[in-house]
Design a protein around this motif. Structure first.
Motif, PDB file in Angstrom:
ATOM      1  N   ALA A  10      69.660  17.614  74.205  1.00 22.29           N
ATOM      2  CA  ALA A  10      70.449  17.862  72.999  1.00 22.29           C
ATOM      3  C   ALA A  10      70.158  16.809  71.931  1.00 22.29           C
ATOM      4  O   ALA A  10      70.005  17.130  70.747  1.00 22.29           O
ATOM      5  CB  ALA A  10      71.940  17.875  73.337  1.00 22.29           C
ATOM      6  N   MET A  11      70.052  15.541  72.335  1.00 23.61           N
ATOM      7  CA  MET A  11      69.754  14.476  71.376  1.00 23.61           C
ATOM      8  C   MET A  11      68.393  14.700  70.729  1.00 23.61           C
ATOM      9  O   MET A  11      68.240  14.547  69.513  1.00 23.61           O
ATOM     10  CB  MET A  11      69.795  13.111  72.058  1.00 23.61           C
ATOM     11  CG  MET A  11      69.555  11.969  71.094  1.00 23.61           C
ATOM     12  SD  MET A  11      69.585  10.344  71.858  1.00 23.61           S
ATOM     13  CE  MET A  11      68.113  10.402  72.837  1.00 23.61           C
ATOM     14  N   ASN A  12      67.401  15.082  71.519  1.00 26.53           N
ATOM     15  CA  ASN A  12      66.064  15.323  70.966  1.00 26.53           C
ATOM     16  C   ASN A  12      66.057  16.507  70.006  1.00 26.53           C
ATOM     17  O   ASN A  12      65.388  16.465  68.967  1.00 26.53           O
ATOM     18  CB  ASN A  12      65.048  15.516  72.087  1.00 26.53           C
ATOM     19  CG  ASN A  12      64.755  14.227  72.811  1.00 26.53           C
ATOM     20  OD1 ASN A  12      64.801  13.153  72.222  1.00 26.53           O
ATOM     21  ND2 ASN A  12      64.466  14.321  74.092  1.00 26.53           N
ATOM     22  N   VAL A  59      76.946   6.633  71.461  1.00 29.51           N
ATOM     23  CA  VAL A  59      77.664   6.860  70.214  1.00 29.51           C
ATOM     24  C   VAL A  59      77.855   8.354  69.959  1.00 29.51           C
ATOM     25  O   VAL A  59      78.944   8.801  69.599  1.00 29.51           O
ATOM     26  CB  VAL A  59      76.931   6.195  69.022  1.00 29.51           C
ATOM     27  CG1 VAL A  59      77.499   6.641  67.696  1.00 29.51           C
ATOM     28  CG2 VAL A  59      76.996   4.687  69.142  1.00 29.51           C
ATOM     29  N   SER A  60      76.820   9.140  70.126  1.00 28.52           N
ATOM     30  CA  SER A  60      76.892  10.565  69.797  1.00 28.52           C
ATOM     31  C   SER A  60      77.570  11.412  70.866  1.00 28.52           C
ATOM     32  O   SER A  60      78.233  12.394  70.552  1.00 28.52           O
ATOM     33  CB  SER A  60      75.497  11.116  69.550  1.00 28.52           C
ATOM     34  OG  SER A  60      74.920  10.490  68.437  1.00 28.52           O
ATOM     35  N   PHE A  61      77.376  11.060  72.122  1.00 23.32           N
ATOM     36  CA  PHE A  61      77.877  11.893  73.208  1.00 23.32           C
ATOM     37  C   PHE A  61      78.927  11.209  74.080  1.00 23.32           C
ATOM     38  O   PHE A  61      79.401  11.795  75.040  1.00 23.32           O
ATOM     39  CB  PHE A  61      76.716  12.354  74.098  1.00 23.32           C
ATOM     40  CG  PHE A  61      75.746  13.249  73.386  1.00 23.32           C
ATOM     41  CD1 PHE A  61      76.001  14.600  73.259  1.00 23.32           C
ATOM     42  CD2 PHE A  61      74.592  12.741  72.843  1.00 23.32           C
ATOM     43  CE1 PHE A  61      75.118  15.431  72.609  1.00 23.32           C
ATOM     44  CE2 PHE A  61      73.692  13.558  72.184  1.00 23.32           C
ATOM     45  CZ  PHE A  61      73.956  14.913  72.065  1.00 23.32           C
ATOM     46  N   GLY A  62      79.272   9.950  73.784  1.00 29.42           N
ATOM     47  CA  GLY A  62      80.262   9.245  74.585  1.00 29.42           C
ATOM     48  C   GLY A  62      79.830   9.085  76.029  1.00 29.42           C
ATOM     49  O   GLY A  62      80.632   9.205  76.951  1.00 29.42           O
ATOM     50  N   LYS A 120      70.220  13.359  58.249  1.00 33.31           N
ATOM     51  CA  LYS A 120      69.735  12.025  57.889  1.00 33.31           C
ATOM     52  C   LYS A 120      70.768  10.942  58.186  1.00 33.31           C
ATOM     53  O   LYS A 120      70.461   9.768  58.155  1.00 33.31           O
ATOM     54  CB  LYS A 120      69.365  11.985  56.410  1.00 33.31           C
ATOM     55  CG  LYS A 120      68.213  12.901  56.079  1.00 33.31           C
ATOM     56  CD  LYS A 120      67.851  12.830  54.628  1.00 33.31           C
ATOM     57  CE  LYS A 120      66.710  13.790  54.342  1.00 33.31           C
ATOM     58  NZ  LYS A 120      66.334  13.809  52.961  1.00 33.31           N
ATOM     59  N   ASP A 121      71.986  11.346  58.464  1.00 32.70           N
ATOM     60  CA  ASP A 121      73.061  10.379  58.653  1.00 32.70           C
ATOM     61  C   ASP A 121      73.437  10.175  60.108  1.00 32.70           C
ATOM     62  O   ASP A 121      74.518   9.718  60.414  1.00 32.70           O
ATOM     63  CB  ASP A 121      74.303  10.820  57.871  1.00 32.70           C
ATOM     64  CG  ASP A 121      74.054  10.821  56.385  1.00 32.70           C
ATOM     65  OD1 ASP A 121      73.284   9.963  55.924  1.00 32.70           O
ATOM     66  OD2 ASP A 121      74.622  11.675  55.686  1.00 32.70           O
ATOM     67  N   GLY A 122      72.570  10.534  61.023  1.00 32.11           N
ATOM     68  CA  GLY A 122      72.870  10.350  62.427  1.00 32.11           C
ATOM     69  C   GLY A 122      73.009  11.679  63.148  1.00 32.11           C
ATOM     70  O   GLY A 122      72.741  12.749  62.602  1.00 32.11           O
ATOM     71  N   LEU A 123      73.449  11.605  64.381  1.00 36.73           N
ATOM     72  CA  LEU A 123      73.519  12.786  65.232  1.00 36.73           C
ATOM     73  C   LEU A 123      74.914  13.392  65.307  1.00 36.73           C
ATOM     74  O   LEU A 123      75.061  14.541  65.698  1.00 36.73           O
ATOM     75  CB  LEU A 123      73.057  12.431  66.646  1.00 36.73           C
ATOM     76  CG  LEU A 123      71.651  11.871  66.784  1.00 36.73           C
ATOM     77  CD1 LEU A 123      71.394  11.483  68.228  1.00 36.73           C
ATOM     78  CD2 LEU A 123      70.619  12.850  66.291  1.00 36.73           C
ATOM     79  N   GLU A 124      75.918  12.639  64.931  1.00 29.38           N
ATOM     80  CA  GLU A 124      77.292  13.085  65.109  1.00 29.38           C
ATOM     81  C   GLU A 124      77.622  14.330  64.271  1.00 29.38           C
ATOM     82  O   GLU A 124      78.175  15.304  64.783  1.00 29.38           O
ATOM     83  CB  GLU A 124      78.263  11.958  64.756  1.00 29.38           C
ATOM     84  CG  GLU A 124      79.713  12.264  65.076  1.00 29.38           C
ATOM     85  CD  GLU A 124      79.983  12.357  66.562  1.00 29.38           C
ATOM     86  OE1 GLU A 124      80.992  12.980  66.919  1.00 29.38           O
ATOM     87  OE2 GLU A 124      79.208  11.831  67.365  1.00 29.38           O
ATOM     88  N   ILE A 125      77.253  14.332  63.000  1.00 28.74           N
ATOM     89  CA  ILE A 125      77.575  15.469  62.130  1.00 28.74           C
ATOM     90  C   ILE A 125      76.841  16.729  62.560  1.00 28.74           C
ATOM     91  O   ILE A 125      77.468  17.785  62.708  1.00 28.74           O
ATOM     92  CB  ILE A 125      77.322  15.108  60.652  1.00 28.74           C
ATOM     93  CG1 ILE A 125      78.330  14.050  60.216  1.00 28.74           C
ATOM     94  CG2 ILE A 125      77.404  16.341  59.765  1.00 28.74           C
ATOM     95  CD1 ILE A 125      78.072  13.456  58.854  1.00 28.74           C
ATOM     96  N   PRO A 126      75.511  16.680  62.797  1.00 26.93           N
ATOM     97  CA  PRO A 126      74.857  17.910  63.258  1.00 26.93           C
ATOM     98  C   PRO A 126      75.365  18.384  64.618  1.00 26.93           C
ATOM     99  O   PRO A 126      75.414  19.590  64.873  1.00 26.93           O
ATOM    100  CB  PRO A 126      73.379  17.547  63.345  1.00 26.93           C
ATOM    101  CG  PRO A 126      73.219  16.212  62.776  1.00 26.93           C
ATOM    102  CD  PRO A 126      74.561  15.629  62.545  1.00 26.93           C
ATOM    103  N   ARG A 127      75.775  17.466  65.471  1.00 27.46           N
ATOM    104  CA  ARG A 127      76.316  17.859  66.774  1.00 27.46           C
ATOM    105  C   ARG A 127      77.615  18.630  66.590  1.00 27.46           C
ATOM    106  O   ARG A 127      77.812  19.690  67.195  1.00 27.46           O
ATOM    107  CB  ARG A 127      76.563  16.634  67.650  1.00 27.46           C
ATOM    108  CG  ARG A 127      77.016  16.983  69.053  1.00 27.46           C
ATOM    109  CD  ARG A 127      77.202  15.740  69.889  1.00 27.46           C
ATOM    110  NE  ARG A 127      78.352  14.976  69.491  1.00 27.46           N
ATOM    111  CZ  ARG A 127      79.596  15.179  69.955  1.00 27.46           C
ATOM    112  NH1 ARG A 127      79.826  16.139  70.827  1.00 27.46           N
ATOM    113  NH2 ARG A 127      80.597  14.437  69.553  1.00 27.46           N
TER     114      ARG A 127
END
Length: 97
Positions: free
Chosen positions: A57-59, A32-35, A68-75
């Motif tokens: 990167a995920m860690n 989901v976050s990195f495709g 708090k809303d997932g990894l997509e926004i901070p990424r």
């Protein structure tokens, strides 16, 4: 089958299911976050190297307390903001050149 073997089988089955639950969660997060499923890196060790970097990167993103809303926004924020990226990487003194 004795009751002990049945009990051992239940313990083993639970351990296997727990392991795969963790594996599936990690894979889902990476996809989901990195495709990750869409990644077409296939040359030599590049696929394994890319998977390792994605996991790192995920860690790092998961350690971010504000996310708090997932990894997509901070990424995406790390891609757009050098100071935020430096904060994620733990760089103390970051100066733009």
């Amino acid at each position: 089958m004795t009751s002990r073997r049945c009990s051992d089988a239940k313990v083993i089955a639970h351990a296997v299911r727990s392991h795969w639950a963790i594996e599936n969660d990690v894979h889902w997060s990476l996809d989901v976050s990195f495709g990750e499923d869409q990644c077409r890196v296939r040359v030599n060790n590049a696929a394994q190297n890319f998977a390792t970097l994605s996991s790192i990167a995920m860690n790092l993103l998961r350690q971010e307390k504000a996310a708090k809303d997932g990894l997509e926004i901070p990424r995406m924020l790390a891609c757009a903001n050098d100071r935020y990226l430096a904060q994620l990487l733990g760089w103390q003194a970051f100066q733009t050149i």
